[in-house]
Design a protein around this motif. Structure first.
Motif, PDB file in Angstrom:
ATOM      1  N   ALA A  52      43.006  14.681   5.828  1.00 21.22           N
ATOM      2  CA  ALA A  52      42.420  13.841   4.861  1.00 21.22           C
ATOM      3  C   ALA A  52      41.045  14.267   4.899  1.00 21.22           C
ATOM      4  O   ALA A  52      40.338  14.604   3.628  1.00 21.22           O
ATOM      5  N   GLY A  53      40.468  14.471   5.800  1.00 19.66           N
ATOM      6  CA  GLY A  53      38.870  14.944   5.971  1.00 19.66           C
ATOM      7  C   GLY A  53      38.845  16.399   5.459  1.00 19.66           C
ATOM      8  O   GLY A  53      37.871  16.846   4.681  1.00 19.66           O
ATOM      9  N   LEU A  54      40.057  17.365   5.810  1.00 23.66           N
ATOM     10  CA  LEU A  54      39.750  18.651   5.395  1.00 23.66           C
ATOM     11  C   LEU A  54      40.049  18.925   4.058  1.00 23.66           C
ATOM     12  O   LEU A  54      39.287  19.585   3.257  1.00 23.66           O
ATOM     13  N   VAL A  55      40.786  17.903   3.359  1.00 24.78           N
ATOM     14  CA  VAL A  55      41.132  17.936   1.909  1.00 24.78           C
ATOM     15  C   VAL A  55      39.863  17.649   0.884  1.00 24.78           C
ATOM     16  O   VAL A  55      39.614  17.885   0.074  1.00 24.78           O
ATOM     17  N   ALA A  56      39.257  16.548   1.576  1.00 25.69           N
ATOM     18  CA  ALA A  56      37.956  16.007   1.041  1.00 25.69           C
ATOM     19  C   ALA A  56      36.774  17.144   0.942  1.00 25.69           C
ATOM     20  O   ALA A  56      35.828  17.209  -0.121  1.00 25.69           O
ATOM     21  N   VAL A  57      36.890  17.977   1.780  1.00 25.51           N
ATOM     22  CA  VAL A  57      35.654  19.010   1.852  1.00 25.51           C
ATOM     23  C   VAL A  57      36.190  20.235   1.493  1.00 25.51           C
ATOM     24  O   VAL A  57      35.272  21.237   1.352  1.00 25.51           O
ATOM     25  N   THR A  58      37.204  20.568   1.176  1.00 30.06           N
ATOM     26  CA  THR A  58      37.792  21.864   0.840  1.00 30.06           C
ATOM     27  C   THR A  58      37.488  22.259  -0.603  1.00 30.06           C
ATOM     28  O   THR A  58      37.839  21.414  -1.300  1.00 30.06           O
ATOM     29  N   PRO A  59      36.784  23.086  -1.023  1.00 25.92           N
ATOM     30  CA  PRO A  59      36.208  23.392  -2.289  1.00 25.92           C
ATOM     31  C   PRO A  59      37.584  23.976  -3.059  1.00 25.92           C
ATOM     32  O   PRO A  59      38.326  24.620  -2.567  1.00 25.92           O
ATOM     33  N   GLY A  60      37.563  23.494  -4.213  1.00 23.57           N
ATOM     34  CA  GLY A  60      38.638  24.125  -5.072  1.00 23.57           C
ATOM     35  C   GLY A  60      39.802  22.804  -5.337  1.00 23.57           C
ATOM     36  O   GLY A  60      40.342  22.506  -3.939  1.00 23.57           O
ATOM     37  N   GLU A  61      40.208  22.162  -6.456  1.00 27.38           N
ATOM     38  CA  GLU A  61      41.229  21.343  -6.481  1.00 27.38           C
ATOM     39  C   GLU A  61      42.505  21.833  -5.800  1.00 27.38           C
ATOM     40  O   GLU A  61      43.058  20.954  -4.810  1.00 27.38           O
ATOM     41  N   ARG A  62      43.107  22.844  -6.414  1.00 28.81           N
ATOM     42  CA  ARG A  62      44.488  23.432  -6.033  1.00 28.81           C
ATOM     43  C   ARG A  62      44.532  23.505  -4.748  1.00 28.81           C
ATOM     44  O   ARG A  62      45.486  23.378  -3.824  1.00 28.81           O
ATOM     45  N   VAL A  63      43.626  24.477  -4.161  1.00 32.39           N
ATOM     46  CA  VAL A  63      43.263  24.786  -2.467  1.00 32.39           C
ATOM     47  C   VAL A  63      43.464  23.513  -1.798  1.00 32.39           C
ATOM     48  O   VAL A  63      44.205  23.421  -0.637  1.00 32.39           O
ATOM     49  N   ALA A  64      42.687  22.544  -2.187  1.00 38.20           N
ATOM     50  CA  ALA A  64      42.667  21.214  -1.373  1.00 38.20           C
ATOM     51  C   ALA A  64      44.013  20.663  -1.517  1.00 38.20           C
ATOM     52  O   ALA A  64      44.571  20.082  -0.332  1.00 38.20           O
ATOM     53  N   ARG A  65      44.699  20.540  -2.417  1.00 36.08           N
ATOM     54  CA  ARG A  65      46.032  19.969  -2.544  1.00 36.08           C
ATOM     55  C   ARG A  65      47.027  20.638  -1.624  1.00 36.08           C
ATOM     56  O   ARG A  65      47.869  20.240  -1.128  1.00 36.08           O
ATOM     57  N   LEU A  66      47.007  22.013  -1.599  1.00 34.32           N
ATOM     58  CA  LEU A  66      47.616  22.990  -0.813  1.00 34.32           C
ATOM     59  C   LEU A  66      47.506  22.587   0.689  1.00 34.32           C
ATOM     60  O   LEU A  66      48.431  22.593   1.631  1.00 34.32           O
ATOM     61  N   VAL A  67      46.166  22.277   0.977  1.00 36.90           N
ATOM     62  CA  VAL A  67      45.733  22.111   2.479  1.00 36.90           C
ATOM     63  C   VAL A  67      46.362  20.646   2.806  1.00 36.90           C
ATOM     64  O   VAL A  67      47.225  20.867   4.070  1.00 36.90           O
ATOM     65  N   GLY A  68      46.503  19.866   1.973  1.00 42.48           N
ATOM     66  CA  GLY A  68      47.117  18.473   2.316  1.00 42.48           C
ATOM     67  C   GLY A  68      48.437  18.657   2.441  1.00 42.48           C
ATOM     68  O   GLY A  68      49.064  18.023   3.307  1.00 42.48           O
ATOM     69  N   THR A  69      49.276  19.270   1.527  1.00 40.75           N
ATOM     70  CA  THR A  69      50.648  19.421   1.715  1.00 40.75           C
ATOM     71  C   THR A  69      51.068  20.213   3.068  1.00 40.75           C
ATOM     72  O   THR A  69      52.001  19.925   3.579  1.00 40.75           O
ATOM     73  N   ALA A  70      50.323  21.254   3.357  1.00 39.18           N
ATOM     74  CA  ALA A  70      50.436  22.061   4.701  1.00 39.18           C
ATOM     75  C   ALA A  70      50.494  21.013   5.606  1.00 39.18           C
ATOM     76  O   ALA A  70      51.258  21.061   6.599  1.00 39.18           O
ATOM     77  N   VAL A  71      49.330  20.275   5.768  1.00 35.97           N
ATOM     78  CA  VAL A  71      49.186  19.177   6.821  1.00 35.97           C
ATOM     79  C   VAL A  71      50.308  18.236   7.058  1.00 35.97           C
ATOM     80  O   VAL A  71      50.944  17.991   7.959  1.00 35.97           O
ATOM     81  N   ALA A  72      50.710  17.945   5.775  1.00 37.49           N
ATOM     82  CA  ALA A  72      51.856  16.961   5.720  1.00 37.49           C
ATOM     83  C   ALA A  72      53.086  17.544   6.095  1.00 37.49           C
ATOM     84  O   ALA A  72      54.101  17.129   6.871  1.00 37.49           O
ATOM     85  N   ALA A  73      53.435  18.689   6.040  1.00 36.27           N
ATOM     86  CA  ALA A  73      54.564  19.528   6.565  1.00 36.27           C
ATOM     87  C   ALA A  73      54.492  19.423   8.224  1.00 36.27           C
ATOM     88  O   ALA A  73      55.563  19.622   8.748  1.00 36.27           O
TER      89      ALA A  73
END
Length: 500
Positions: free
Chosen positions: A19-40
């Motif tokens: 959740a913290g990484l998603v909040a600070v990751t630049p770029g909307e789609r990249v942030a959502r990709l990071v969140g999905t990878a963490v959930a996986a």
């Protein structure tokens, strides 16, 4: 640190850090990709928790709670509170279900972000909700359980209020107020137990831990009401239809799929386990309320004219079957509640995904404006038909076992009251079939309405990716219920043993 301890920490730390990484990751789609990878990764860790030195069908003597893996560290030494986590056959299926639905919801945002806010913020909030739900299922300390129980409130409020429908703020406030009421009752119940027993350890408390009958009656009343609000169980359910109807698709999936299970899981693990005398005292009342929920929920569904609202009210009836199973205080009944929880999470999660797809395409949820779906979008209509017949309890699909076992447990409990409740619950099952068949007749049959007539027949790849695991699970659990029941046999028998 053993592998089991590492995995327990990982399934909580990954979404929290994510959740913290998603909040600070630049770029909307990249942030959502990071969140999905963490959930996986969280899902992988949750699945791996099944491996350990435990038998599938056998538990030894007391204590009744025997985790496959546990982590027990000092938390607040001055108050003798511990950071105590553990997983067993009762909690593990819910842990995996939570991780799976969170992954599917995060992945879904890669394709469609609901209007109202950024996708990055939505994914971050979904991961925070996941932390709270997973922590609730893993906590083996009452105070820690309460802390995780509360983590869910604010992010879910934000999801409904930020990305919901036109009346989202009122629905979010109603959700928050009801949940706060349950939280107060839960806090008082936890205090009553901990003050009387001198410990907050759920393993030590299961079976009553020498608590007096009066203390157990008071504790069960407080805890039972708190969990009834979260489940929600009739008549404390009125926040549910508004929250489900106004929440975005991914919010409805998490709400129905796993957030409600925090209440039913707490009822089994905490209320019944810690205060067995209170459970025996309240069992007839719980049974009556359960059957009332089944019948009233079904009758209300027969009168509904909005798609998401109908699915929301169906949860009231399905949770009634779960409560009926718990109320019997038998191994069969509690097994019915556990498999009913999983089946409801899988099937209703799928139903809300499909309802969201219909609403996104047609811009309406009114049943009268959705006729003829099979003529223009046969694949979507077919999936909706599958989910509906699974939810009404068709044999061979996941929804059948919880309802059938709950009725069977009530019959085996015996006596005029329980036999009557079993008959009425069976009537409620027939009403469930009636309103789902009515739904299919109105939505999939007939001439296409103007809203449905302009639909394209295809489905997006992202939609199929999100829905396929739920379809397969509904089939797998329906055909092989031992996937859930086999793991839970030992801990359920141990729990029933301390209830006698």
């Amino acid at each position: 640190m053993s592998l089991g301890e590492f995995l327990l920490v990982a399934v909580l730390a990954l979404p929290a850090v994510g959740a913290g990484l998603v909040a600070v990751t630049p770029g909307e789609r990249v942030a959502r990709l990071v969140g999905t990878a963490v959930a996986a990764l969280t899902l992988v860790g949750a699945v791996l928790l099944v491996f350990g030195d435990h038998g599938w069908f056998g538990y030894g003597p007391a204590p009744a709670v025997q985790p496959w893996h546990q982590l027990d560290l000092p938390w607040v030494p001055g108050l003798d509170l511990r950071f105590h986590l553990g997983v067993d056959g009762i909690s593990w299926p819910l842990v995996v279900l939570t991780a799976l639905l969170t992954l599917l919801c995060c992945g879904y945002t890669l394709w469609r972000v609901p209007a109202g806010g950024s996708g990055r913020a939505l994914v971050a909030l979904l991961l925070v909700v996941e932390v709270g739900i997973l922590g609730t299922f893993l906590a083996l300390d009452l105070v820690l359980f309460f802390a995780f129980f509360e983590v869910v409130l604010l992010p879910m409020y934000a999801i409904i209020a930020g990305w919901g429908g036109a009346d989202r703020r009122r629905a979010a406030r109603k959700f928050a107020l009801y949940t706060l009421l349950g939280s107060v009752l839960l806090l008082v119940g936890v205090y009553v137990v901990v003050a009387a027993a001198g410990t907050a350890d759920i393993v030590a408390l299961t079976g009553g831990a020498g608590l007096s009958r009066g203390t157990q009656l008071a504790a069960f009343t407080l805890l039972g009401l708190a969990f009834a609000v979260k489940a929600p169980l009739w008549p404390l359910h009125s926040w549910l239809p508004d929250a489900h109807t106004q929440a975005p698709t991914v919010g409805s999936v998490i709400l129905a799929g796993v957030l409600l299970k925090m209440g039913t899981y707490g009822l089994i693990r905490v209320a019944v386990g810690v205060a067995p005398e209170g459970a025996r005292w309240a069992a007839p009342v719980l049974g009556v309320l359960a059957v009332a929920a089944i019948l009233i929920g079904s009758l209300v569904c027969l009168a509904q004219d909005e798609l998401k609202r109908l699915i929301a009210y169906s949860s009231v009836g399905h949770m009634g079957f779960v409560l009926l199973g718990v109320a019997t205080l038998t191994a069969t009944g509690i097994q019915a509640a556990l498999i009913g929880n999983i089946a409801h999470g899988v099937i209703t999660g799928l139903l809300f995904f499909l309802a969201g797809a219909v609403k996104d395409r047609t811009h309406t949820g009114a049943l009268a404006e959705l006729s003829g779906l099979r003529e223009t979008a046969p694949r979507l209509a077919g999936l909706l038909g599958f989910a509906a017949v699974a939810s009404l309890g068709l044999p061979g699909l996941a929804g059948f076992w919880g309802e059938a076992f709950a009725v069977f447990a009530a019959v085996r409990r015996g006596g005029p009251l329980w036999t009557t409740l079993a008959v009425l619950a069976a009537v409620g099952g027939a009403l469930t079939a009636a309103y789902f068949l009515r739904l299919l007749r109105q939505v999939t049959h007939g001439r296409p309405s103007p809203a449905v007539g302009r639909l394209a027949p295809g489905l997006a790849g992202a939609e199929l990716t999100a829905w396929a695991p739920l379809v397969l699970l509904a089939l797998a659990v329906g055909l092989a219920p031992t996937l859930v029941l086999g793991l839970a046999t030992g801990p359920v028998d141990a729990l029933v043993g301390v209830l006698r």
